[in-house]
Design a protein around this motif. Structure first.
Motif, PDB file in Angstrom:
ATOM      1  N   ALA A 114       0.841  -1.195   0.000  1.00  0.00           N
ATOM      2  CA  ALA A 114       0.000   0.000   0.000  1.00  0.00           C
ATOM      3  C   ALA A 114       0.868   1.233   0.000  1.00  0.00           C
ATOM      4  O   ALA A 114       2.046   1.197   0.362  1.00  0.00           O
ATOM      5  N   GLY A 115       0.277   2.327  -0.436  1.00  0.00           N
ATOM      6  CA  GLY A 115       1.014   3.583  -0.468  1.00  0.00           C
ATOM      7  C   GLY A 115       0.400   4.535  -1.461  1.00  0.00           C
ATOM      8  O   GLY A 115      -0.552   4.202  -2.142  1.00  0.00           O
ATOM      9  N   TYR A 129      -2.579  -1.475  -3.371  1.00  0.00           N
ATOM     10  CA  TYR A 129      -3.592  -0.412  -3.499  1.00  0.00           C
ATOM     11  C   TYR A 129      -3.026   0.927  -3.041  1.00  0.00           C
ATOM     12  O   TYR A 129      -1.990   0.990  -2.387  1.00  0.00           O
ATOM     13  N   GLU A 130      -3.739   1.978  -3.420  1.00  0.00           N
ATOM     14  CA  GLU A 130      -3.262   3.324  -3.130  1.00  0.00           C
ATOM     15  C   GLU A 130      -3.916   3.887  -1.866  1.00  0.00           C
ATOM     16  O   GLU A 130      -5.134   3.824  -1.702  1.00  0.00           O
ATOM     17  N   THR A 131      -3.081   4.481  -1.011  1.00  0.00           N
ATOM     18  CA  THR A 131      -3.599   5.139   0.192  1.00  0.00           C
ATOM     19  C   THR A 131      -2.800   6.415   0.450  1.00  0.00           C
ATOM     20  O   THR A 131      -1.622   6.513   0.069  1.00  0.00           O
ATOM     21  N   HIS A 132      -3.429   7.371   1.077  1.00  0.00           N
ATOM     22  CA  HIS A 132      -2.834   8.700   1.278  1.00  0.00           C
ATOM     23  C   HIS A 132      -3.560   9.327   2.467  1.00  0.00           C
ATOM     24  O   HIS A 132      -4.733   9.075   2.680  1.00  0.00           O
ATOM     25  N   GLN A 133      -2.832  10.123   3.225  1.00  0.00           N
ATOM     26  CA  GLN A 133      -3.438  10.715   4.421  1.00  0.00           C
ATOM     27  C   GLN A 133      -4.676  11.541   4.066  1.00  0.00           C
ATOM     28  O   GLN A 133      -5.711  11.442   4.729  1.00  0.00           O
ATOM     29  N   SER A 154      -1.704  12.978  -7.523  1.00  0.00           N
ATOM     30  CA  SER A 154      -2.249  12.226  -8.654  1.00  0.00           C
ATOM     31  C   SER A 154      -3.116  11.089  -8.127  1.00  0.00           C
ATOM     32  O   SER A 154      -2.925  10.613  -7.010  1.00  0.00           O
ATOM     33  N   ASP A 155      -4.081  10.687  -8.914  1.00  0.00           N
ATOM     34  CA  ASP A 155      -4.938   9.520  -8.625  1.00  0.00           C
ATOM     35  C   ASP A 155      -5.755   9.628  -7.339  1.00  0.00           C
ATOM     36  O   ASP A 155      -6.220   8.615  -6.813  1.00  0.00           O
ATOM     37  N   GLY A 156      -5.958  10.828  -6.818  1.00  0.00           N
ATOM     38  CA  GLY A 156      -6.690  10.988  -5.565  1.00  0.00           C
ATOM     39  C   GLY A 156      -8.055  10.313  -5.577  1.00  0.00           C
ATOM     40  O   GLY A 156      -8.488   9.751  -4.575  1.00  0.00           O
ATOM     41  N   MET A 207       5.628  -0.943   0.720  1.00  0.00           N
ATOM     42  CA  MET A 207       5.038   0.356   0.381  1.00  0.00           C
ATOM     43  C   MET A 207       5.235   0.657  -1.094  1.00  0.00           C
ATOM     44  O   MET A 207       6.313   0.507  -1.644  1.00  0.00           O
ATOM     45  N   ARG A 208       4.160   1.074  -1.754  1.00  0.00           N
ATOM     46  CA  ARG A 208       4.249   1.491  -3.149  1.00  0.00           C
ATOM     47  C   ARG A 208       4.332   3.017  -3.197  1.00  0.00           C
ATOM     48  O   ARG A 208       3.989   3.702  -2.212  1.00  0.00           O
TER      49      ARG A 208
END
Lengths: 339, 339, 339, 339
Positions: free
Chosen positions: A99-100, A297-301, A308-310, A125-126
């Motif tokens: 994830a990342g 998969y993508e994750t962000h605070q 990008s990709d939000g 982490m990606r």
């Protein structure tokens, strides 16, 4: 045809085998990986294996009729296990979680993601530092500098790094900081890049092409393997179809097919495969049931602020929930006798 | 715009509403179903709801900007539940299992399938008596006679019948023997058939077109609903893409999207969606995790001898195993807080 | 295998042939058209033609390995010519032009189009009276009444009528007023409709399905032919792909392929195939060079006011120019030795 | 927004413009090509051009709302003309013919092709020395050595060379011997390669991606242009669809669309677009009528013996005939008033 050579084979023995096979009208490619040495014979005629079977220096001979050879399950029934060190593995019978964020953005962002991963027992982490973008005017990533920053923080935290390599010249400069080189969907058939990745001893994860067939994905993996690198991971990330209600069409059919055809581990990327945040968890869990060996998969605070990709990125609460659901789903799957 | 009318509305009240809406530049379609009466207003201008909101006879007014209206979740948040009688339901929050052969072949075959279903607690049986075939020279099914034979055996066993209707003239003759009319993938945009199915009071399951979009599937459902029949089920069965390693590309992305856009139950057909027996179970379970309200799959005592689709049909042992796995996977999914 | 029977064959002779073929393990379908009588044998075994070749009543025997049989060029090298009467033909070696509005709208509109066609030597007019629409709330055409109105005006002017039939029940009511029944792209695999169109003696033009293969188009034509109607025309009208810059992707590759595989005439529809008015002429001319036997396109006195498809409809000045360019391009093509 | 700068603009003038635009919330990319200097402003807000219009050093300002900017027709109505020297041009209003084998194989083969081209007045030759192949075991081309051999023979004959560049490191080594760098369909989104091709002063022909959109092709061209190289050619070569009767689906719709959206010349490749020799000529001529500025096709003395793509390669007799037909078709097209 794949001829697995004994580790102690002598040069004359090898030459004698090659001579014989050439005389049978087959073209030989010598494949030497970190783990073994092989002769891959390509030809269309029926051959009589007895003509070479007795020869010294041969460990085993396999007839593989697929276009791809070394990545086929037909000669190597035992699944390939990718060992990243520190007990972190990607392999059949296990469930890797990667994830990342889409892009690496700042020290603060990296730290917040790492903390989130650690809190949830995620060890890989990606994140992108070199970003392929359709438009030349879009954000192209922090580059090597960003990677080094990330590396320093991740190493300390015991987190492995998965990141995209876009061109041959980056392979070497990225080498010290990368655990898994990711080949992006637009580079799946960048054959020069694949050739060169065959020469390194770090793992390579190849994403399926934007409109790549399952067969083409396996042949792209064959490039890296035949170049000398057996540490390969395949990734289904959605294909391009006429449907526009989702960003891509996540082709989960590919998962059991790839698992049946190849000995390589298969990862599913529901973030790109779906492209809409609210539906990423369902598709991740569907991927687990389809037979995936891992989910990326993508994750962000704060996904809304991602570079990008939000729109397809989970926040940390969603990510924590999903990681738990992935593990529970996998635990259930293990109790089933699926192919 | 959907205007839900009160059940006791008078004709003059209704006319007054219609007049007002027409003056606002909207075209009105009156929709009268078994459950209620609605006015669907189509127009592109912004309208001031206050101009009609005070009128008598109105239950509720909903602004629905989608191309489809009555099947949208925007006006009816409560999921539609399909009641087939005898306590057999297809609905959100439940997991329907529909199994059976591709084609109804003989009394013996029907009996063996029914016994298998009963042994495994499955209460709905699929099977084709009218078969759409690409070639005019292929087996086209046993027809009405086969349906009656099937009905007699199924009724006795308490099993519900799901079968394809191919043309308008069959609707009436099939009526006494059918529990769910299935609209096949080649007929998803056979608008005359959809219109006529709007006039019956039995459930209709619409399969997504061979290359139909999610939006088109919803619009096809809108045909049936606006014709007067609210008992609708949507079915994802794979779409046509460039990939040929599987028969179709099962688009599980469609499941959460359909569930979010519409109040109708969504079924997944992994047999057609994958087309290869060995991988049907994985895709069925993936469908459950993607959020399906039911799974429809093909089973036959001896798949190799089936008149059609044998390559994607499970034998009874596989089917029994799968039914159990579907239920366990659904039980786990219910513990998750997914959309 | 196609066995062409002599016109004066006796029943006993026919039965004897059928018996022999059945014994060879082949399934027989009897095909009786307006022009001849055939036995179509379906089976997978190699057969020895000498076993039936000597039998009385046989005109000719053809081995046709394609899935489609009667529409294949393998047994009928001579191209099929469609004679609409009054010297109006659609056939290989000629260039048919069919023009008209998307929808028939009014007497005035019909008159203006007919005048335009006559001014430009165009003898076939297209137009929809039954309109397949994705949404149930859209304009669905003037129906039979509109067709009769059109017929009265067209007959007087010597113009032939090409219009879509959507369902079985319309075939008979449309019969007196139609010269070519058009099967729309959403009905290409409406097999019941195709079956019934096999029973009429008027020409049928089948459009390729929204995502239909070339093979499927030929099999759909086989339905009509095997039902008894040889008067068939194939139409390429664009397929559904991932590209959205045009409405559909006009697949002109299909033109030479269809011409090579089948004896039926092939028409190109650049209006639907492109979907953008400004580029319709180029695609029409490209279609001519690809080998089409005719072009069907949309024209309207004031495209902006058309009830449907206005964005892809030519005005009369553009149409006049295009008709002239089509003829000049075809004249040049005739001087080339193309397949 | 594109701001075309005067050739004699001073640094302070430029800085002042950049400052102003940045203050308007736009991101600036400086583009300096062989022909001019531009500022490309990217942003989403409406801007008031008067705020910069009066500034010194500005030649012209263009509002371009497309995602691509420099390759758009909206700022440069005059078509781009590619001058290869010796009077050989690729440009709107002209018909370029580029022919040659799929792969460069031997001196003898090169000589035979060159002789054939000279006999037919063809001045540009295609051929691959670096071959992208799905399988690592397939023939990968003669490499630089083959290119030099070819160059020596071609230069003598006055023939220009069009050949594929696969990776950044080849750009420089190929430079002395190439007239047009071809970017293959698998590299259309190899952004690093495109960036680097922006730095050379030789023409670049970009093939549309295997499943690339028209928009993506233009954005790939934007990469090269914004990198500094205006000498760009676009090539339609068929896209991947569900249809398998042809190798690819030649999307001729793309030709008029690209011509309308961009000032760059457009070439059609019927050999890859169709993939079947017998139908290549029809598709070439269809391409001419669709509005192409040139045709690129494969020819070989004995196609059956070609190292690659033999099934879609014309022999010299077919090629001679086609070149003549292309010219005649183009001559006719020039008499038409098409967009």
């Amino acid at each position: 045809m794949i001829i697995q050579l004994k580790l102690d084979i002598t040069e004359p023995q090898k030459e004698s085998i090659i001579l014989e096979i050439n005389q049978m009208g087959y073209k030989i490619t010598e494949v030497k990986t970190q783990l073994g040495e092989y002769l891959v014979g390509i030809g269309s005629k029926e051959i009589d294996i007895r003509r070479i079977g007795h020869k010294e220096g041969i460990q085993d001979i396999h007839i593989v009729s697929d276009e791809y050879k070394m990545v086929s399950k037909k000669w190597k029934a035992k699944p390939t296990s990718i060992d990243l060190g520190d007990g972190i593995l990607i392999k059949d019978g296990d469930m890797a979680i990667i994830a990342g964020p889409c892009s690496i953005e700042s020290e603060e962002q990296i730290k917040s993601v790492i903390q989130h991963l650690k809190d949830n027992g995620i060890t890989m982490m990606r994140g992108g530092v070199f970003k392929p973008r359709s438009s030349p005017y879009a954000f192209r990533g922090l580059g090597l500098e960003g990677l080094i920053l990330w590396y320093n923080l991740a190493r300390e935290a015991g987190i492995k790094i998965v990141t995209e390599v876009m061109q041959v010249s980056q392979i070497e400069e990225m080498y010290p900081y990368v655990d898994i080189y990711q080949v992006g969907a637009r580079n799946t058939q960048n054959f020069n890049l694949l050739d060169e990745l065959g020469k390194v001893d770090k793992a390579v994860m190849i994403k399926r092409g934007i409109s790549g067939t399952i067969e083409e994905l396996l042949q792209s993996a064959e490039y890296v393997f035949s170049g000398g690198n057996e540490k390969l991971i395949l990734c289904e990330r959605g294909i391009r179809t006429y449907e526009r209600a989702s960003r891509n069409t996540l082709d989960l059919n590919a998962v059991p097919i790839l698992k049946a055809k190849s000995h390589l581990p298969v990862i599913v990327d529901p973030s790109h495969g779906m492209g809409i945040r609210a539906y990423v968890p369902q598709m991740a869990l569907a991927g687990v049931m389809a037979g995936a060996d891992g989910i990326i998969y993508e994750t962000h605070q704060v996904p809304e602020l991602a570079y990008s990709d939000g729109q397809q990125t989970l926040d940390f609460a969603q990510s924590a929930l999903l990681a738990d659901q992935i593990r529970k789903t996998f635990a259930l799957r293990k109790t089933f006798s699926l192919l």
